[in-house]
Design a protein around this motif. Sequence first.
Motif: not given
Length: 66
Positions: A36-42, A44-47
């Motif tokens: 979950x935290x990995x997908x959240x970080x990815x 955020x970077x894409x956004x």
Amino acid sequence: MALKDLFRTKPISKILQQGGDGEHSGGLHKVLTVKDLTFFGVAAIIGGGTFSAIGNACFSGGPGVN
């Protein structure tokens, strides 16, 4: 990753059992996994990159971009 994992919910009875009735005595429980935290970080970077690219295009292209 199954679609049901993407839209998972927690029953109200379990929330109330854990002390989620508005009182601050229950404490916090870990619910986010490493995935979950990995997908959240990815996300955020894409956004952030998308927001930056649109801002740069508006600055360079003027009103024709909108």
